[in-house]
Design a protein around this motif. Structure first.
Motif, PDB file in Angstrom:
ATOM      1  N   UNK A 323       0.829  -1.198   0.000  1.00 18.11           N
ATOM      2  CA  UNK A 323       0.000   0.000   0.000  1.00 18.11           C
ATOM      3  C   UNK A 323       0.865   1.251   0.000  1.00 18.11           C
ATOM      4  N   UNK A 324       0.461   2.221  -0.821  1.00 20.81           N
ATOM      5  CA  UNK A 324       1.025   3.571  -0.760  1.00 20.81           C
ATOM      6  C   UNK A 324      -0.151   4.514  -0.612  1.00 20.81           C
ATOM      7  N   UNK A 325      -0.239   5.141   0.568  1.00 16.17           N
ATOM      8  CA  UNK A 325      -1.398   5.965   0.909  1.00 16.17           C
ATOM      9  C   UNK A 325      -2.665   5.124   0.786  1.00 16.17           C
ATOM     10  N   UNK A 326      -3.633   5.542  -0.061  1.00 17.70           N
ATOM     11  CA  UNK A 326      -4.886   4.798  -0.154  1.00 17.70           C
ATOM     12  C   UNK A 326      -4.891   3.806  -1.312  1.00 17.70           C
ATOM     13  N   UNK A 327      -3.767   3.688  -2.021  1.00 16.87           N
ATOM     14  CA  UNK A 327      -3.704   2.795  -3.175  1.00 16.87           C
ATOM     15  C   UNK A 327      -3.026   1.489  -2.789  1.00 16.87           C
ATOM     16  N   UNK A 328      -3.742   0.392  -2.960  1.00 15.16           N
ATOM     17  CA  UNK A 328      -3.191  -0.914  -2.630  1.00 15.16           C
ATOM     18  C   UNK A 328      -2.762  -1.630  -3.914  1.00 15.16           C
ATOM     19  N   UNK A 329      -1.764  -2.519  -3.751  1.00 13.88           N
ATOM     20  CA  UNK A 329      -1.175  -3.205  -4.898  1.00 13.88           C
ATOM     21  C   UNK A 329      -1.310  -4.714  -4.722  1.00 13.88           C
ATOM     22  N   UNK A 330      -1.698  -5.358  -5.812  1.00 11.48           N
ATOM     23  CA  UNK A 330      -1.745  -6.812  -5.844  1.00 11.48           C
ATOM     24  C   UNK A 330      -0.754  -7.295  -6.894  1.00 11.48           C
ATOM     25  N   UNK A 331       0.121  -8.207  -6.505  1.00 12.59           N
ATOM     26  CA  UNK A 331       1.065  -8.785  -7.449  1.00 12.59           C
ATOM     27  C   UNK A 331       0.476 -10.014  -8.117  1.00 12.59           C
ATOM     28  N   UNK A 332       0.797 -10.203  -9.394  1.00 16.26           N
ATOM     29  CA  UNK A 332       0.294 -11.366 -10.140  1.00 16.26           C
ATOM     30  C   UNK A 332       1.473 -12.106 -10.760  1.00 16.26           C
ATOM     31  N   UNK A 333       1.550 -13.412 -10.494  1.00 16.75           N
ATOM     32  CA  UNK A 333       2.592 -14.288 -11.039  1.00 16.75           C
ATOM     33  C   UNK A 333       1.929 -15.316 -11.945  1.00 16.75           C
ATOM     34  N   UNK A 334       2.460 -15.500 -13.145  1.00 20.51           N
ATOM     35  CA  UNK A 334       1.874 -16.402 -14.134  1.00 20.51           C
ATOM     36  C   UNK A 334       2.769 -17.628 -14.328  1.00 20.51           C
ATOM     37  N   UNK A 335       2.185 -18.800 -14.171  1.00 16.41           N
ATOM     38  CA  UNK A 335       2.904 -20.061 -14.388  1.00 16.41           C
ATOM     39  C   UNK A 335       2.214 -20.831 -15.506  1.00 16.41           C
ATOM     40  N   UNK A 336       2.961 -21.146 -16.540  1.00 11.73           N
ATOM     41  CA  UNK A 336       2.432 -21.879 -17.680  1.00 11.73           C
ATOM     42  C   UNK A 336       2.602 -23.377 -17.436  1.00 11.73           C
ATOM     43  N   UNK A 337       1.512 -24.074 -17.294  1.00 10.29           N
ATOM     44  CA  UNK A 337       1.552 -25.512 -16.993  1.00 10.29           C
ATOM     45  C   UNK A 337       1.012 -26.354 -18.138  1.00 10.29           C
ATOM     46  N   UNK A 437      -1.236 -12.043  -5.235  1.00 12.60           N
ATOM     47  CA  UNK A 437      -0.744 -11.871  -3.865  1.00 12.60           C
ATOM     48  C   UNK A 437      -1.108 -10.473  -3.379  1.00 12.60           C
ATOM     49  N   UNK A 438      -1.816 -10.415  -2.266  1.00 13.44           N
ATOM     50  CA  UNK A 438      -2.207  -9.152  -1.662  1.00 13.44           C
ATOM     51  C   UNK A 438      -1.755  -9.122  -0.206  1.00 13.44           C
ATOM     52  N   UNK A 439      -1.757  -7.920   0.367  1.00  9.96           N
ATOM     53  CA  UNK A 439      -1.438  -7.737   1.779  1.00  9.96           C
ATOM     54  C   UNK A 439      -2.715  -7.387   2.528  1.00  9.96           C
ATOM     55  N   UNK A 440      -2.948  -8.057   3.627  1.00  7.74           N
ATOM     56  CA  UNK A 440      -4.059  -7.731   4.513  1.00  7.74           C
ATOM     57  C   UNK A 440      -3.516  -6.877   5.653  1.00  7.74           C
ATOM     58  N   UNK A 441      -3.725  -5.566   5.541  1.00  9.07           N
ATOM     59  CA  UNK A 441      -3.109  -4.669   6.515  1.00  9.07           C
ATOM     60  C   UNK A 441      -3.853  -4.651   7.843  1.00  9.07           C
ATOM     61  N   UNK A 442      -5.140  -4.931   7.852  1.00  9.46           N
ATOM     62  CA  UNK A 442      -5.886  -4.862   9.090  1.00  9.46           C
ATOM     63  C   UNK A 442      -6.125  -3.423   9.502  1.00  9.46           C
ATOM     64  N   UNK A 443      -6.765  -3.213  10.643  1.00  8.87           N
ATOM     65  CA  UNK A 443      -7.141  -1.850  11.056  1.00  8.87           C
ATOM     66  C   UNK A 443      -5.953  -0.968  11.434  1.00  8.87           C
TER      67      UNK A 443
END
Length: 567
Positions: A323-337, A437-443
């Motif tokens: 998170x940066x200020x009010x903007x949260x980031x989710x990372x995405x990893x792609x695996x080709x199976x 992948x996300x971060x759960x920051x909590x209150x």
């Protein structure tokens, strides 16, 4: 290694870890197993009391694997002492007690051999002492293997000392530096290389159960030399700018990673020993701990990326979560199976993600499984494999893929995700999968904590996102393993010519051979076409005394070795 200097620290080695559990990697038990025992002298002792090996295990994604050195790592010990009656019984007793231990990291030989070095004597004078030390070390190895025949024994090398820059009044190493004739690093360091190269070529240390691990130059490589050396060339160098192994023989290890706040000439501090422990894990132990997995491959780096809650996206670069200020980031990893065979079953699997850099930390004391959320989608999030704003909120097929171990709070530390059976069944279908992948920051999470992770395009695949699987049928497509045998080069050290036994695979393809010095400059390069010759001979009499690296490549595979030139 000086008993009068360190005896008070022996007490610190006498704590005991809790009893071992029956946990295995990938079973999500949350328990741990003690699988590594440190044996030997002060290098093993300080690695233990600084908890450096345990921290390196956490760094590499194995917080559930522990080490032990209680009673088996003592200051000033020599191989002869440990091999003697009474002392060897201590090691035997601990081997019997620690039944889960299957790896023994042995630091031994420095007290037996290296203190005998003198500036005005040829390095070959060390060989009788080295041969004697090897004989006694064999006793230690034999006793361990008699009790635990499946054990893996790692003969761990030392790393560069630092004498002049650590000296203070009444320093216990001053008398030794006098005996060394106040030799600068460019003379002391090749002696250590000579000793370790001799050990590395000892036949016993090239067998299925015994291995020599070269740690020379590791502290230089990871820490660099941030302040000018008092020796020539009186300069600095940044981390990861010198070659491994051996670093730059003109420099010692920097005082900032030497023990006792930079005043110990021969022992490291906790960070220095973690560098060395990390090298042992990366070089050998990682593959050993994951040997039950029979296949691994990296994510598709060009499709890895991140998406923010505000709809911003980035693809093919670092993967951001947080998170940066009010903007949260989710990372995405792609695996080709899609190269998995139809009908394949997967018994277990684990993911490894490595942090590159970051700002801030997550909630202190919280469980990593409460802080980080890993989800999976069969196919792709959003409308395509490319990053798009819909990827942030698109529903996942699995909202919790497994148990998470590790920490997000330190650079180059890994997160490990041990995958659930239902997730493994979905992966076995042989379709592309994406992990979000996300971060759960909590209150009380704050407004600034974000972490960038390496993507699958990283050249050093050890740090790239990796999926390890135990499969019923190993895919025929994937990461190509290097099958070229290790180079055999001799005589080594040499003063004139060097013989190189060419592996048969290189004879079929033709190779380029390159010799570089310790600062990475090419001093000799030539090509060898397709040949039936078993041996290549190269003249090195025109090169000055020092340590060099030889590499041979056919464009796809590469093998290398170290050369010591002594005249």
């Amino acid at each position: 290694m000086k008993p009068q200097f360190y005896t008070f620290l022996l007490i610190a080695a006498c704590w005991l870890l809790p009893q071992n559990s029956n946990a295995d990697i990938g079973d999500c038990s949350g328990e741990y197993k003690t699988r590594v025992m440190l044996v030997g002298d002060s290098w093993a002792h300080f690695t233990w009391i600084y908890q450096a090996f345990g921290e390196a295990l956490k760094q590499n994604g194995f917080p559930d694997i522990k080490d032990d050195a209680n009673q088996t790592a003592l200051i000033s010990m020599q191989a002869e002492t440990w091999a003697s009656d009474g002392w060897i019984d201590i090691i035997k007793r601990r081997v019997r007690q620690k039944t889960d231990v299957d790896v023994y990291v042995v630091y031994i030989g420095g007290n037996d051999v290296m203190w005998k070095w003198r500036r005005d004597k040829p390095m070959s004078d060390l060989l009788p002492y080295t041969d004697e030390m090897l004989k006694y070390t064999d006793v230690i190895i034999d006793e361990i293997l008699n009790i635990n025949p499946d054990a893996q024994i790692l003969i761990a090398s030392y790393d560069y000392p630092n004498f002049a820059e650590t000296m203070f009044e009444d320093n216990p190493y001053y008398s030794q530096w006098v005996k060394f004739g106040f030799a600068p690093p460019v003379e002391v360091n090749p002696a250590l290389i000579y000793f370790e190269e001799y050990r590395a070529n000892y036949p016993r240390y090239n067998t299925p159960n015994v291995h020599h691990i070269n740690n020379i130059g590791v502290a230089q490589y990871y820490y660099g030399y941030p302040t000018p050396s008092i020796f020539e060339p009186f300069t600095t160098f940044p981390p990861r700018s010198v070659p491994l192994p051996n670093g730059d023989i003109r420099f010692p290890t920097h005082p900032n990673v030497m023990g006792l706040a930079g005043n110990d000439a021969y022992h490291f501090d906790a960070l220095g020993y973690r560098y060395v422990s990390h090298n042992i894990i990366k070089t050998f132990l990682n593959d050993h701990l994951l040997q039950d997995y029979n296949y691994h491959f990296n994510s598709t780096g060009s499709l890895d990326g991140w998406v923010s809650s505000a709809g911003a996206v980035e693809q093919g670069g670092d993967v951001r979560i947080g998170k940066i200020n009010d903007q949260e980031y989710a990372g995405v990893f792609t695996f080709n199976t899609d190269h998995f065979a139809e009908g394949t079953t997967i018994e277990k699997g684990s993911l490894f993600f490595t942090r590159k850099n970051g700002v801030g930390v997550l909630r202190s004391g919280a469980n990593i499984n409460d802080e980080v959320v890993v989800e999976m989608k069969i196919g792709s999030f959003g409308n395509s494999s490319k990053m798009e704003k819909e990827d942030y909120n698109d529903a996942a097929d699995f909202t919790s893929v497994g148990c998470i171990l590790g920490s997000t709070n330190t650079n180059e530390y890994k997160l490990r995700v041990d995958l659930n059976p239902e997730v493994l069944s979905a992966i076995a279908e042989g379709k592309q999968v994406q992990f979000r992948v996300k971060v759960n920051f909590g209150p009380n999470g704050g407004n600034l904590a974000y972490f960038d992770y390496y993507n699958g395009s990283l050249e050093d695949k050890y740090y790239a996102p990796t999926m390890y699987l135990k499969m019923s049928e190993v895919p025929v497509v994937g990461i190509r393993e290097n099958k070229i045998p290790k180079l055999t080069i001799y005589p080594n050290p040499t003063s004139d010519h060097l013989n190189i036994d060419i592996p048969v695979e290189f004879r079929k393809a033709g190779v380029t051979a390159t010799i570089t010095n310790t600062i990475g400059s090419v001093v000799k390069s030539w090509t060898i076409g397709q040949t039936n010759n078993v041996r290549e001979q190269v003249q090195l009499g025109d090169l000055p005394v020092g340590v060099y690296s030889l590499s041979m490549t056919d464009g796809n595979n590469i093998q290398s070795g170290n050369i010591v030139i002594q005249k």
